[in-house]
Design an enzyme around this catalytic site. Structure first.
Site, short mmCIF file in Angstrom:
data_model
loop_
_atom_site.label_atom_id
_atom_site.label_comp_id
_atom_site.label_asym_id
_atom_site.label_seq_id
_atom_site.Cartn_x
_atom_site.Cartn_y
_atom_site.Cartn_z
N ALA A 149 7.53 -1.80 -17.65
CA ALA A 149 6.93 -3.12 -16.92
C ALA A 149 7.90 -3.92 -16.48
CB ALA A 149 6.14 -3.67 -18.18
N MET A 194 0.95 -5.19 -14.17
CA MET A 194 1.58 -6.40 -14.17
C MET A 194 1.06 -7.21 -13.25
SD MET A 194 5.59 -5.31 -14.54
CE MET A 194 5.54 -4.38 -12.94
N VAL A 195 0.50 -8.42 -13.70
CA VAL A 195 0.11 -9.67 -12.71
C VAL A 195 1.16 -10.07 -12.08
CG1 VAL A 195 -1.11 -11.87 -12.97
CG2 VAL A 195 -1.79 -10.15 -14.47
N HIS A 222 0.86 -0.19 -26.21
CA HIS A 222 1.97 -1.38 -26.28
C HIS A 222 2.71 -1.69 -27.77
CE1 HIS A 222 3.95 -5.24 -24.50
NE2 HIS A 222 4.75 -4.79 -25.17
N CYS A 268 -3.77 -7.76 -23.53
CA CYS A 268 -3.05 -8.99 -22.81
C CYS A 268 -3.28 -10.26 -24.00
CB CYS A 268 -3.67 -9.24 -21.45
SG CYS A 268 -2.97 -10.71 -20.87
N ASN A 325 4.43 2.17 -24.25
CA ASN A 325 4.77 1.10 -23.56
C ASN A 325 5.60 0.32 -24.44
OD1 ASN A 325 3.06 -1.84 -21.97
ND2 ASN A 325 5.01 -0.67 -21.41
N GLY A 326 6.75 -0.29 -23.89
CA GLY A 326 7.46 -1.34 -24.70
C GLY A 326 8.76 -1.05 -24.69
N GLN A 386 -6.97 -1.82 -13.76
CA GLN A 386 -7.31 -2.26 -14.82
C GLN A 386 -8.06 -3.37 -14.70
OE1 GLN A 386 -4.46 -4.91 -17.06
NE2 GLN A 386 -4.14 -2.93 -18.64
#
Length: 468
Positions: A274, A48-49, A214, A145, A250-251, A116
């Site tokens: 996330a 996560m940014v 994802h 992304c 993921n999700g 990443q």
């Protein structure tokens, strides 16, 4: 003058005593990297940014995350970074301009840390990975992304429709990095299941250890339910290929117990979290903290100061923490107003960040005898509903949010690019990426089509190889 008789034995001993090389009977430790099994049976912290900062990753490991991913770093950015080690805390910073850290990590998380990288060039991806590979255990290529900062240069989700480039990057990483450095990829679903399976087959055959999926398509909004029921077929497909590759879902996972439900539905080897982890980094435990504001935020602030985490990063992460028992409004308000750690001394009390770090280190060291929480499938979970969740919702027109890509080109731009002014097209796309045409396309403009348009724009505009 008396001379001592020459003794080869004494001479050899003196030479050995001055040597810095280890004795011959001491074996150097063999570098052992992550295997596909290390990616299985756990709950992972997603990349996560901003939110995937070092303090958040450390607390996630303390509370049961099996592996943690750092935020995406663009290859060219990390290539020019300066590596600096803090002599007090041991924090490793990769500093950019103004000596501000772009990426930070710590040796205690190295066995569980995945870096990443965002890249659209095999050579740059390898060079960037070599810069950080001594501080991490794995390298992952970001192929999912959808944000403009990633897709504008052909990175991120733009790679999904350029499988040749995507696979060439993964192949280069696996070929040119040391064997003990794990290589993985993270993608999104394609609209058609058969296209997703075709892409997955090519990715798996590059030699990666893990593939994270994802379960949303590129244009789906986070508020739309993830298409997790599509993953079962993909997992079975990967197993049928005979490749030892872990598949992570993921999700829409909100915690450890929910990860059991998702694993039973999808058959995935592990589950990645996330958004829910952004709100509460302790949810990797079967018994997470329920009151973030009363205890966790203070511990987080103390650790951040000890690790010299940049105040802007700390402030952002704290602003994302949420729970159902929001009561300490004074602390929230103080953090919002604070310009730095010194402004919070009265509320935080003693800055015992070294104690917080010691407790985290003890929890991580205990993994050698007590592994993190395992994730067995819950067979009692009811079967999935019969609703159609295998395709992108009909009528989907992309994301109107300017922060997300909207009708951006899926392939790297060629030499024929045409910018259409918003006053002419009467559209304001969510990304400044210009539209790409494969051939010259004439554009006829008239004053009647665009009232008030300056006459200098009227006429004929064509794309003939000129970059506007």
């Amino acid at each position: 003058m008396l001379r001592t008789p020459f003794s080869p034995r004494l001479w050899l001993m003196s030479r050995r005593s001055l040597s810095s090389s280890p004795p011959h009977d001491v074996k150097r430790p063999r570098l052992v990297g992550l295997t596909p099994d290390d990616y299985r049976n756990g709950v992972m912290l997603a990349p996560m940014v901003r939110s995937g900062a070092l303090p958040t990753r450390l607390f996630a490991l303390k509370h049961g995350a099996k592996l943690v991913w750092g935020p995406e770093m663009v290859d060219k950015a990390i290539l020019h970074a300066e590596r600096v080690v803090d002599s007090v805390s041991g924090t490793i910073s990769y500093n950019g301009k103004q000596e501000r850290a772009m990426f930070t990590c710590h040796p205690i998380e190295k066995p569980y840390l995945i870096f990443q990288v965002g890249s659209a060039d095999p050579n740059l991806a390898v060079q960037a990975s070599r810069v950080v590979m001594n501080d991490v255990s794995g390298i992952e290529l970001n192929c999912g992304c959808p944000k403009p900062f990633s897709t504008h240069a052909g990175m991120g989700a733009a790679l999904l429709t350029n499988p040749d480039l995507l696979c060439s990057i993964l192949s280069a990483l696996r070929r040119d990095l040391p064997p003990h450095i794990s290589v993985s990829a993270k993608i999104r679903l394609l609209p058609a299941q058969e296209d997703t399976l075709s892409l997955v087959e090519r990715i798996v055959n590059t030699g990666i250890n893990c593939l994270t999926i994802h379960c949303r398509t590129r244009n789906m909004r986070p508020r739309e339910h993830a298409l997790i029921h599509r993953l079962r077929e993909i997992v079975d497909f990967v197993k049928g290929l005979g490749r030892d590759v872990a598949v992570i879902e993921n999700g829409d996972c909100v915690g450890f117990k929910d990860a059991q439900r998702i694993r039973a539905i999808t058959g995935a080897d592990s589950v990645m979290i996330a958004t829910a982890a952004e709100a509460n980094p302790t949810i990797f435990s079967p018994s997470p903290l329920t009151s973030i504001e009363d205890g966790f935020i203070l511990s987080y602030l103390r650790l951040c100061k000890y690790l010299d985490n940049h105040w802007a990063s700390t402030k952002f992460c704290v602003s994302q923490f949420k729970d159902s028992k929001s009561s300490n409004k004074a602390l929230r308000a103080a953090v919002i107003k604070a310009k730095g750690y010194s402004d919070l001394g009265a509320l935080v009390g003693p800055w015992t960040g070294s104690d917080e770090f010691a407790s985290i280190k003890a929890a991580i060291d205990a993994r050698t005898t007590t592994p993190p929480f395992s994730l067995p499938a819950d067979e009692s979970t009811p079967s999935p509903p019969e609703e159609d969740t295998t395709t992108t919702p009909s009528g989907w027109r992309g994301n109107p949010d300017p922060a997300v890509v909207y009708e951006a080109p899926l392939l790297p731009a060629n030499e024929c690019r045409l910018m259409v002014p918003a006053g002419v097209s009467r559209q304001d796309p969510g990304t400044p990426t210009p539209i790409t045409f494969s051939t010259a396309v004439p554009l006829f403009l008239s004053l009647s089509d665009a009232p008030g348009l300056n006459k200098s724009w009227a006429g004929v505009a064509s794309c003939s190889g000129t970059r506007w």
